[in-house]
Design a protein around this motif. Structure first.
Motif: not given
Length: 207
Positions: A123-131, A167-170, A174-182
């Motif tokens: 992947l190198g630096d190709v990781w999502p900015e927002m999860v 949940a542990a990854l989020a 915290p700067n990458r993940f946002v959590t939404v109640n599905a």
């Protein structure tokens, strides 16, 4: 350069595919240059690997599964996502490397950091900015599925482990993940997703 790479994550039945496609369509409608991808897949190599990984009648050992996902993802990053980001496109993805960390690292018990180490070189630096993590209890998610694939057909205990790992990854990023109640209605989930994206970036067409 501003990079806009958004991945939708969560256990089975949370609405990832629906919401990822809806966001990509919305961005296109307002004039953004957007690429929609799915994992595994979206490249010729990736789609072939996808058929092996998700075949309901197939048998894939845990480390074989992890390595196949990593191979499909490395090809996608090299061939499609990396160049799109370099060209200034938005990228919206149905799943990402974080699925492997949660499913193979947590669910299969291979270890999150071991699976991360397998994926990182490709992947190198190709990781999502927002999860965007869509949270839902495992029993509800499984009940929502109409035609589960090989991994989607795993039971509640497995999906619960995956959800706990997400949940542990989020919590760890915290700067990458946002959590939404599905568990909400799809329109309420969509409104919250769009709010998070608009809070992070200005959505407009390129000059």
């Amino acid at each position: 350069m501003i990079r806009r790479y958004i991945a939708f994550e969560g256990i089975e039945g949370t609405g990832k595919s629906t919401l990822a496609a809806r966001l990509a369509s919305h961005l296109e409608t307002v004039g953004c240059d957007v690429l929609y991808v799915r994992e595994p897949g979206s490249s010729t190599t990736g789609e072939r690997i996808r058929r092996v990984l998700l075949d309901p009648d197939g048998t894939v050992a845990p480390w074989s599964e992890a390595l196949l996902f990593a191979a499909a993802r490395a090809q996608l990053a090299h061939e499609i996502v990396g160049p799109a980001l370099a060209a200034g496109q938005w990228v919206v993805s149905d799943r990402s490397v974080y699925s492997s960390l949660a499913y193979q690292g947590g669910g299969r018990g291979l270890g999150v950091e071991r699976v991360r180490a397998v994926n990182a070189p490709g992947l190198g630096d190709v990781w999502p900015e927002m999860v965007i993590l869509l949270e839902l209890d495992a029993a509800t998610g499984l009940a929502r599925q109409e035609d589960p694939d090989r991994i989607g057909g795993e039971g509640v205990a497995f999906q619960s482990k995956v959800g706990q790992t997400f949940a542990a990854l989020a919590e760890a990023e915290p700067n990458r993940f946002v959590t939404v109640n599905a568990a909400q209605g799809i329109d309420d989930v969509w409104a919250e997703v769009l709010e998070h994206v608009e809070a992070r970036w200005v959505i407009s067409s390129p000059e």
